[in-house]
Design a protein around this motif. Structure first.
Motif, PDB file in Angstrom:
ATOM      1  N   ILE A  71       0.861  -1.189   0.000  1.00  0.00           N
ATOM      2  CA  ILE A  71       0.000   0.000   0.000  1.00  0.00           C
ATOM      3  C   ILE A  71       0.896   1.238   0.000  1.00  0.00           C
ATOM      4  CG2 ILE A  71      -1.910   1.193   1.154  1.00  0.00           C
ATOM      5  CD1 ILE A  71      -2.826  -1.581   0.943  1.00  0.00           C
ATOM      6  N   ASN A  94      -6.525  -2.766   0.339  1.00  0.00           N
ATOM      7  CA  ASN A  94      -6.857  -3.582   1.510  1.00  0.00           C
ATOM      8  C   ASN A  94      -8.277  -3.318   1.997  1.00  0.00           C
ATOM      9  OD1 ASN A  94      -4.955  -5.389   2.516  1.00  0.00           O
ATOM     10  ND2 ASN A  94      -5.012  -4.409   4.512  1.00  0.00           N
ATOM     11  N   ASN A  95      -8.574  -2.031   2.172  1.00  0.00           N
ATOM     12  CA  ASN A  95      -9.923  -1.663   2.610  1.00  0.00           C
ATOM     13  C   ASN A  95     -10.952  -2.071   1.566  1.00  0.00           C
ATOM     14  OD1 ASN A  95      -8.198  -0.336   4.312  1.00  0.00           O
ATOM     15  ND2 ASN A  95      -9.531   1.434   4.567  1.00  0.00           N
ATOM     16  N   ARG A  98     -11.725  -5.823   1.745  1.00  0.00           N
ATOM     17  CA  ARG A  98     -12.561  -6.149   2.911  1.00  0.00           C
ATOM     18  C   ARG A  98     -14.005  -5.725   2.679  1.00  0.00           C
ATOM     19  NH1 ARG A  98      -8.234  -3.644   7.181  1.00  0.00           N
ATOM     20  NH2 ARG A  98      -6.924  -5.484   7.426  1.00  0.00           N
ATOM     21  N   ARG A 108      -8.298  -9.804  16.030  1.00  0.00           N
ATOM     22  CA  ARG A 108      -6.858 -10.019  16.182  1.00  0.00           C
ATOM     23  C   ARG A 108      -6.541 -10.478  17.597  1.00  0.00           C
ATOM     24  NH1 ARG A 108      -4.661  -4.991  12.388  1.00  0.00           N
ATOM     25  NH2 ARG A 108      -4.940  -6.156  10.466  1.00  0.00           N
ATOM     26  N   ARG A 129     -12.145  -5.116  15.925  1.00  0.00           N
ATOM     27  CA  ARG A 129     -12.110  -3.795  15.281  1.00  0.00           C
ATOM     28  C   ARG A 129     -13.245  -3.695  14.270  1.00  0.00           C
ATOM     29  NH1 ARG A 129      -7.023  -2.764  11.135  1.00  0.00           N
ATOM     30  NH2 ARG A 129      -7.910  -0.989  10.027  1.00  0.00           N
ATOM     31  N   ASP A 240      -6.651  -0.480  14.453  1.00  0.00           N
ATOM     32  CA  ASP A 240      -5.453  -0.576  13.623  1.00  0.00           C
ATOM     33  C   ASP A 240      -4.213  -0.280  14.473  1.00  0.00           C
ATOM     34  OD1 ASP A 240      -3.821  -0.741  11.408  1.00  0.00           O
ATOM     35  OD2 ASP A 240      -4.184   1.330  10.787  1.00  0.00           O
ATOM     36  N   GLU A 269      -5.778 -13.178   7.607  1.00  0.00           N
ATOM     37  CA  GLU A 269      -4.553 -12.457   7.216  1.00  0.00           C
ATOM     38  C   GLU A 269      -3.738 -12.092   8.447  1.00  0.00           C
ATOM     39  OE1 GLU A 269      -5.601  -8.698   5.392  1.00  0.00           O
ATOM     40  OE2 GLU A 269      -6.700  -8.072   7.165  1.00  0.00           O
ATOM     41  N   SER A 271      -1.495  -9.545  10.804  1.00  0.00           N
ATOM     42  CA  SER A 271      -1.758  -8.112  10.999  1.00  0.00           C
ATOM     43  C   SER A 271      -0.639  -7.230  10.470  1.00  0.00           C
ATOM     44  CB  SER A 271      -2.092  -7.755  12.457  1.00  0.00           C
ATOM     45  OG  SER A 271      -1.650  -8.668  13.373  1.00  0.00           O
TER      46      SER A 271
HETATM   47  C1  IPM Z   1      -4.089  -3.371   8.810  1.00  0.00           C
HETATM   48  C2  IPM Z   1      -3.383  -2.468   7.874  1.00  0.00           C
HETATM   49  C3  IPM Z   1      -4.356  -1.860   6.888  1.00  0.00           C
HETATM   50  C4  IPM Z   1      -5.472  -1.189   7.640  1.00  0.00           C
HETATM   51  C5  IPM Z   1      -3.681  -0.910   5.906  1.00  0.00           C
HETATM   52  C6  IPM Z   1      -2.573  -1.598   5.161  1.00  0.00           C
HETATM   53  C7  IPM Z   1      -4.641  -0.269   4.989  1.00  0.00           C
HETATM   54  O1  IPM Z   1      -2.685  -1.503   8.574  1.00  0.00           O
HETATM   55  O2  IPM Z   1      -4.750  -4.290   8.350  1.00  0.00           O
HETATM   56  O3  IPM Z   1      -3.991  -3.176  10.022  1.00  0.00           O
HETATM   57  O4  IPM Z   1      -5.267  -0.292   8.403  1.00  0.00           O
HETATM   58  O5  IPM Z   1      -6.613  -1.577   7.487  1.00  0.00           O
END
Ligand code: IPM
Ligand code: MG
Length: 344
Positions: A71, A94-95, A98, A108, A129, A240, A269, A271
């Motif tokens: 990223i 990434n976002n 998801r 996590r 989260r 995060d 995945e 972290s």
């Molecule tokens: C995480 C990562 C991601 C997020 C980034 C890479 C966009 O930091 O999965 O914690 O914050 O969602």
């Protein structure tokens, strides 16, 4: 036979992905692996880091094992086009991934390991989260040349969903406390709604204690008095940050697994990120993704195999003979993977 979509990812992604597939295969659990291209290579081949056919593969299998993606800092927004012609704008791939597969909560678990030199080896917390909103929604705009704004969003619906997940998790795993993390003394309306909604959900779980902490104080307490925390529920951005901090407290980014859950899909995945600085050198610690793989096996009902993986990791770390550089050793990724397999 379980069908699983594999995203090998960018940077160190392929190395930890291959390691995890190897460990899962060594347990004897039968999986059919569908490889989906996402990230830098997808961009080169398909002109987008998140091709529609890769998303379709994840939706079809319902389960994905995803490695980190590269990223870019201050990169551009990502536009995803839907079949009906509508578009969604996301702040990064990434976002986008998801959100497009409907994941709304990120889990996590951060637990220290005997034998690993760490600030807080006894830490054992579950971070939950909310994943769809908060300041990470990606609604940003410039105001003239020298100002910019981002919008923080909190809704009752999304908070309720994440809170229910947290309390159900606590109930299933016999954890007795859920702490809601917020900054409602500054963000009275947004974090205030998050806290109020979580407290309302808590009323349906009378056997679980619900308390709360301000995120800054929570960071301090985790560093100084880490004992006693059980499940922590928080908005997207705090989750995060606090999850990285907790990985640091147990000694390495390479030890913290994770998963994203939606109604129909679960994406497992690590972290940590793609770590391009150490990519391709066979020195990355594969354990975070291997433990995410164990979480995936739990999800698939293969709890015995999952427990064998966790136990093998525990023993390898405790013995301390084969450790990757992040843990103070000199072992290669492939050596550590093979030793974990020997201990299964
Ligand atoms: C995480 C990562 C991601 C997020 C980034 C890479 C966009 O930091 O999965 O914690 O914050 O969602
Ligand atoms: Mg992060």
């Amino acid at each position: 036979m379980h069908r699983v979509t594999i995203i090998r990812g960018d940077g160190v992604g392929p190395e930890i992905s291959d390691a995890t597939v190897k460990v899962i295969e060594a347990t004897g659990v039968k999986c059919e692996w569908d490889y989906a291209l996402v990230g830098v290579k997808a961009e080169q081949d398909w002109g987008t880091p998140l091709p529609a056919h890769s998303l379709a593969m994840i939706r079809r299998s319902g389960v994905a094992l995803k490695s980190p993606l590269f990223i870019e800092k201050m990169g551009s927004k990502l536009i995803v086009e839907h079949e009906d012609g509508s578009q969604r704008i996301y702040s990064n791939v990434n976002n986008a991934l998801r959100r497009e597969v409907g994941a709304y909560v990120n889990l996590r678990p951060v637990r220290g390991f005997e034998g690993v030199r760490a600030h807080t080896p006894k830490l054992d917390v579950i971070i939950i989260r909310e994943l769809t909103e908060d300041i990470y929604s990606g609604y940003e705009h410039c105001v003239g040349e020298d100002a910019a704004e981002a919008i923080k969003i909190t809704t009752r619906q999304a908070t309720e969903r994440a809170a229910r997940f947290a309390f159900e998790y606590a109930r299933r795993h016999r954890r007795r406390r859920v702490s809601v993390i917020h900054k409602a003394n500054v963000l009275q309306l947004t974090d205030g709604l998050f806290l109020r909604t979580a407290r309302q959900v808590a009323q349906h779980y009378p056997e679980i204690k619900c308390d709360d902490a301000m995120v800054d104080s929570c960071a301090y307490q985790l560093a100084c008095h880490p004992e006693g925390w059980e499940v922590m529920l928080m908005p997207n951005q705090y989750g995060d940050i606090i999850s990285d901090m907790c990985a640091g407290l147990i000694g390495s980014f390479g030890l913290a697994p994770g998963a994203n859950f939606g109604e129909q899909v679960a994406v497992f995945e690590a972290s940590h990120g793609a770590a391009p600085d150490i990519a391709g050198q066979n020195i990355v610690n594969p354990i975070a993704l291997i433990l995410s793989g164990a979480m995936m096996l739990d999800h698939l009902g293969e709890t015995e195999a999952a427990e064998r993986i966790r136990e093998a990791v525990r023993v390898v770390l405790k013995e301390g003979r084969v450790l990757t550089p992040d843990l103070g050793g000199t072992a290669k990724t492939t050596t550590m993977t093979n030793v974990i397999i020997d201990h299964l």
